[in-house]
Design a protein around this motif. Sequence first.
Motif, PDB file in Angstrom:
ATOM      1  N   MET A  40       0.843  -1.171   0.000  1.00  0.00           N
ATOM      2  CA  MET A  40       0.000   0.000   0.000  1.00  0.00           C
ATOM      3  C   MET A  40       0.887   1.232   0.000  1.00  0.00           C
ATOM      4  SD  MET A  40      -3.015   0.898   2.664  1.00  0.00           S
ATOM      5  CE  MET A  40      -4.458   1.458   1.841  1.00  0.00           C
ATOM      6  N   ALA A  41       0.531   2.214  -0.772  1.00  0.00           N
ATOM      7  CA  ALA A  41       1.327   3.429  -0.919  1.00  0.00           C
ATOM      8  C   ALA A  41       1.251   4.251   0.368  1.00  0.00           C
ATOM      9  CB  ALA A  41       0.815   4.247  -2.100  1.00  0.00           C
ATOM     10  N   ASP A  42       2.315   5.020   0.598  1.00  0.00           N
ATOM     11  CA  ASP A  42       2.369   5.873   1.776  1.00  0.00           C
ATOM     12  C   ASP A  42       1.238   6.894   1.799  1.00  0.00           C
ATOM     13  OD1 ASP A  42       4.326   4.806   3.330  1.00  0.00           O
ATOM     14  OD2 ASP A  42       5.865   6.278   2.843  1.00  0.00           O
ATOM     15  N   ASP A  43       0.821   7.372   0.598  1.00  0.00           N
ATOM     16  CA  ASP A  43      -0.281   8.337   0.553  1.00  0.00           C
ATOM     17  C   ASP A  43      -1.563   7.712   1.079  1.00  0.00           C
ATOM     18  OD1 ASP A  43       1.382  10.249  -0.508  1.00  0.00           O
ATOM     19  OD2 ASP A  43       0.848   9.798  -2.592  1.00  0.00           O
ATOM     20  N   ASP A  44      -1.799   6.459   0.695  1.00  0.00           N
ATOM     21  CA  ASP A  44      -2.999   5.769   1.170  1.00  0.00           C
ATOM     22  C   ASP A  44      -2.941   5.556   2.681  1.00  0.00           C
ATOM     23  OD1 ASP A  44      -3.899   5.653  -1.448  1.00  0.00           O
ATOM     24  OD2 ASP A  44      -3.136   3.614  -1.776  1.00  0.00           O
ATOM     25  N   LEU A  45      -1.752   5.170   3.204  1.00  0.00           N
ATOM     26  CA  LEU A  45      -1.595   4.994   4.644  1.00  0.00           C
ATOM     27  C   LEU A  45      -1.803   6.317   5.375  1.00  0.00           C
ATOM     28  CD1 LEU A  45       1.459   2.566   5.061  1.00  0.00           C
ATOM     29  CD2 LEU A  45      -0.934   2.113   5.576  1.00  0.00           C
ATOM     30  N   GLY A  46      -1.264   7.375   4.817  1.00  0.00           N
ATOM     31  CA  GLY A  46      -1.429   8.707   5.414  1.00  0.00           C
ATOM     32  C   GLY A  46      -2.894   9.096   5.507  1.00  0.00           C
ATOM     33  N   ALA A  47      -3.646   8.809   4.448  1.00  0.00           N
ATOM     34  CA  ALA A  47      -5.071   9.135   4.434  1.00  0.00           C
ATOM     35  C   ALA A  47      -5.811   8.279   5.471  1.00  0.00           C
ATOM     36  CB  ALA A  47      -5.658   8.901   3.039  1.00  0.00           C
ATOM     37  N   LEU A  48      -5.446   7.002   5.588  1.00  0.00           N
ATOM     38  CA  LEU A  48      -6.078   6.133   6.578  1.00  0.00           C
ATOM     39  C   LEU A  48      -5.782   6.623   8.003  1.00  0.00           C
ATOM     40  CD1 LEU A  48      -5.534   2.539   5.130  1.00  0.00           C
ATOM     41  CD2 LEU A  48      -7.698   3.762   5.385  1.00  0.00           C
ATOM     42  N   ILE A  49      -4.544   7.012   8.253  1.00  0.00           N
ATOM     43  CA  ILE A  49      -4.180   7.506   9.587  1.00  0.00           C
ATOM     44  C   ILE A  49      -4.958   8.786   9.896  1.00  0.00           C
ATOM     45  CG2 ILE A  49      -2.297   8.448  11.002  1.00  0.00           C
ATOM     46  CD1 ILE A  49      -0.395   6.516   9.499  1.00  0.00           C
ATOM     47  N   ALA A  50      -5.106   9.638   8.893  1.00  0.00           N
ATOM     48  CA  ALA A  50      -5.868  10.883   9.093  1.00  0.00           C
ATOM     49  C   ALA A  50      -7.325  10.566   9.455  1.00  0.00           C
ATOM     50  CB  ALA A  50      -5.793  11.748   7.840  1.00  0.00           C
ATOM     51  N   ARG A  51      -7.906   9.571   8.786  1.00  0.00           N
ATOM     52  CA  ARG A  51      -9.298   9.203   9.093  1.00  0.00           C
ATOM     53  C   ARG A  51      -9.400   8.501  10.453  1.00  0.00           C
ATOM     54  NH1 ARG A  51     -10.970   6.213   3.919  1.00  0.00           N
ATOM     55  NH2 ARG A  51      -8.943   6.755   3.144  1.00  0.00           N
ATOM     56  N   VAL A  52      -8.374   7.757  10.812  1.00  0.00           N
ATOM     57  CA  VAL A  52      -8.353   7.110  12.130  1.00  0.00           C
ATOM     58  C   VAL A  52      -8.305   8.181  13.220  1.00  0.00           C
ATOM     59  CG1 VAL A  52      -6.968   5.673  13.695  1.00  0.00           C
ATOM     60  CG2 VAL A  52      -7.378   4.911  11.363  1.00  0.00           C
ATOM     61  N   SER A  53      -7.597   9.283  12.958  1.00  0.00           N
ATOM     62  CA  SER A  53      -7.539  10.356  13.954  1.00  0.00           C
ATOM     63  C   SER A  53      -8.919  10.954  14.212  1.00  0.00           C
ATOM     64  CB  SER A  53      -6.561  11.451  13.520  1.00  0.00           C
ATOM     65  OG  SER A  53      -7.080  12.175  12.421  1.00  0.00           O
ATOM     66  N   LEU A  54      -9.836  10.771  13.252  1.00  0.00           N
ATOM     67  CA  LEU A  54     -11.222  11.227  13.408  1.00  0.00           C
ATOM     68  C   LEU A  54     -12.104  10.117  13.987  1.00  0.00           C
ATOM     69  CD1 LEU A  54     -11.535  13.089   9.979  1.00  0.00           C
ATOM     70  CD2 LEU A  54     -11.129  14.101  12.234  1.00  0.00           C
ATOM     71  N   LYS A  55     -11.459   9.037  14.434  1.00  0.00           N
ATOM     72  CA  LYS A  55     -12.115   7.871  15.047  1.00  0.00           C
ATOM     73  C   LYS A  55     -13.026   7.133  14.069  1.00  0.00           C
ATOM     74  CE  LYS A  55     -10.083   8.983  18.838  1.00  0.00           C
ATOM     75  NZ  LYS A  55      -8.694   8.584  18.896  1.00  0.00           N
ATOM     76  N   ASP A  56     -12.575   7.033  12.821  1.00  0.00           N
ATOM     77  CA  ASP A  56     -13.296   6.281  11.788  1.00  0.00           C
ATOM     78  C   ASP A  56     -12.905   4.806  11.923  1.00  0.00           C
ATOM     79  OD1 ASP A  56     -14.279   5.070   9.508  1.00  0.00           O
ATOM     80  OD2 ASP A  56     -13.467   6.568   8.125  1.00  0.00           O
ATOM     81  N   GLN A 108     -13.957   2.082  10.301  1.00  0.00           N
ATOM     82  CA  GLN A 108     -13.702   1.351   9.049  1.00  0.00           C
ATOM     83  C   GLN A 108     -12.292   1.622   8.552  1.00  0.00           C
ATOM     84  OE1 GLN A 108     -16.956   2.627   6.542  1.00  0.00           O
ATOM     85  NE2 GLN A 108     -18.141   0.757   7.029  1.00  0.00           N
ATOM     86  N   SER A 109     -11.850   2.860   8.671  1.00  0.00           N
ATOM     87  CA  SER A 109     -10.483   3.195   8.261  1.00  0.00           C
ATOM     88  C   SER A 109      -9.468   2.499   9.169  1.00  0.00           C
ATOM     89  CB  SER A 109     -10.266   4.705   8.305  1.00  0.00           C
ATOM     90  OG  SER A 109     -11.103   5.339   7.373  1.00  0.00           O
ATOM     91  N   PHE A 110      -9.801   2.432  10.449  1.00  0.00           N
ATOM     92  CA  PHE A 110      -8.916   1.742  11.395  1.00  0.00           C
ATOM     93  C   PHE A 110      -8.808   0.264  11.033  1.00  0.00           C
ATOM     94  CE2 PHE A 110      -8.196  -0.499  15.477  1.00  0.00           C
ATOM     95  CZ  PHE A 110      -6.975   0.067  15.821  1.00  0.00           C
ATOM     96  N   ASN A 111      -9.928  -0.357  10.709  1.00  0.00           N
ATOM     97  CA  ASN A 111      -9.943  -1.762  10.306  1.00  0.00           C
ATOM     98  C   ASN A 111      -9.090  -1.963   9.056  1.00  0.00           C
ATOM     99  OD1 ASN A 111     -10.652  -4.483  10.334  1.00  0.00           O
ATOM    100  ND2 ASN A 111     -12.462  -4.134   9.065  1.00  0.00           N
ATOM    101  N   LEU A 112      -9.232  -1.096   8.094  1.00  0.00           N
ATOM    102  CA  LEU A 112      -8.448  -1.184   6.860  1.00  0.00           C
ATOM    103  C   LEU A 112      -6.960  -0.958   7.142  1.00  0.00           C
ATOM    104  CD1 LEU A 112      -8.621  -1.667   3.854  1.00  0.00           C
ATOM    105  CD2 LEU A 112      -9.049   0.777   3.530  1.00  0.00           C
ATOM    106  N   LEU A 113      -6.655   0.011   8.008  1.00  0.00           N
ATOM    107  CA  LEU A 113      -5.262   0.273   8.385  1.00  0.00           C
ATOM    108  C   LEU A 113      -4.663  -0.969   9.056  1.00  0.00           C
ATOM    109  CD1 LEU A 113      -2.908   2.327   8.647  1.00  0.00           C
ATOM    110  CD2 LEU A 113      -3.847   2.933  10.876  1.00  0.00           C
ATOM    111  N   TYR A 114      -5.436  -1.600   9.904  1.00  0.00           N
ATOM    112  CA  TYR A 114      -4.975  -2.816  10.570  1.00  0.00           C
ATOM    113  C   TYR A 114      -4.660  -3.905   9.547  1.00  0.00           C
ATOM    114  CZ  TYR A 114      -4.661  -6.747  13.777  1.00  0.00           C
ATOM    115  OH  TYR A 114      -4.204  -7.842  14.474  1.00  0.00           O
ATOM    116  N   GLN A 115      -5.562  -4.095   8.593  1.00  0.00           N
ATOM    117  CA  GLN A 115      -5.355  -5.124   7.565  1.00  0.00           C
ATOM    118  C   GLN A 115      -4.110  -4.847   6.737  1.00  0.00           C
ATOM    119  OE1 GLN A 115      -8.925  -5.407   5.227  1.00  0.00           O
ATOM    120  NE2 GLN A 115     -10.194  -5.973   6.989  1.00  0.00           N
TER     121      GLN A 115
END
Length: 179
Positions: A1-17, A19-26
């Motif tokens: 997974m590209a760093d940009d995608d990880l960055g976007a997932l981390i940003a959404r996790v910071s908003l307590k999302d 689904q994004s956390f689940n995807l980041l974990y995977q």
Amino acid sequence: MADDDLGALIARVSLKDRQSFNLLYQKASPKLFAICLRILGDRGEAEDALQDIFVRIWQRAGTFASDGRSPSGWLATVARNHAIDRLRQKKPAARDIDAVHDLADGKESPEERAHLVGEGRRIDTCMERLKPEWASAVKEAYVSGLSYNELAERYGVPLNTMRTWLRRSLLKLKECLEA
């Protein structure tokens, strides 16, 4: 997974999302697990550490800012630091020198050594007062561990005679050492 995608997932996790956390974990867990396993050296410990790491990521995702830092690098740093912390917690803490000043070194003290040498001389002196064959039989019985039967055969005497020799020798030694 590209760093940009990880960055976007981390940003959404910071908003307590979630689904994004689940995807980041995977996406990130295999790499982070490998880091933990390499540092901790135990699969069970690495699995526990990984769970703790993702709790930290959930709690601290807001501290990650994509100001040029690599999202995968940030995740790896969180994992590495946590695994090292766990490793340090397992090591026994160094003892305060004042707390261990009374620990014995396992060796006898000079006083104990002098006492043992003195006792050894007393025993030798008392052994010299026994008949030579009795003293020899006592040494072989109580130092070398020979049985009454073996001693009786070695000295060519009946078994009961050997028992009498040893009994009388011990009584004489006791009397001598108590004097």
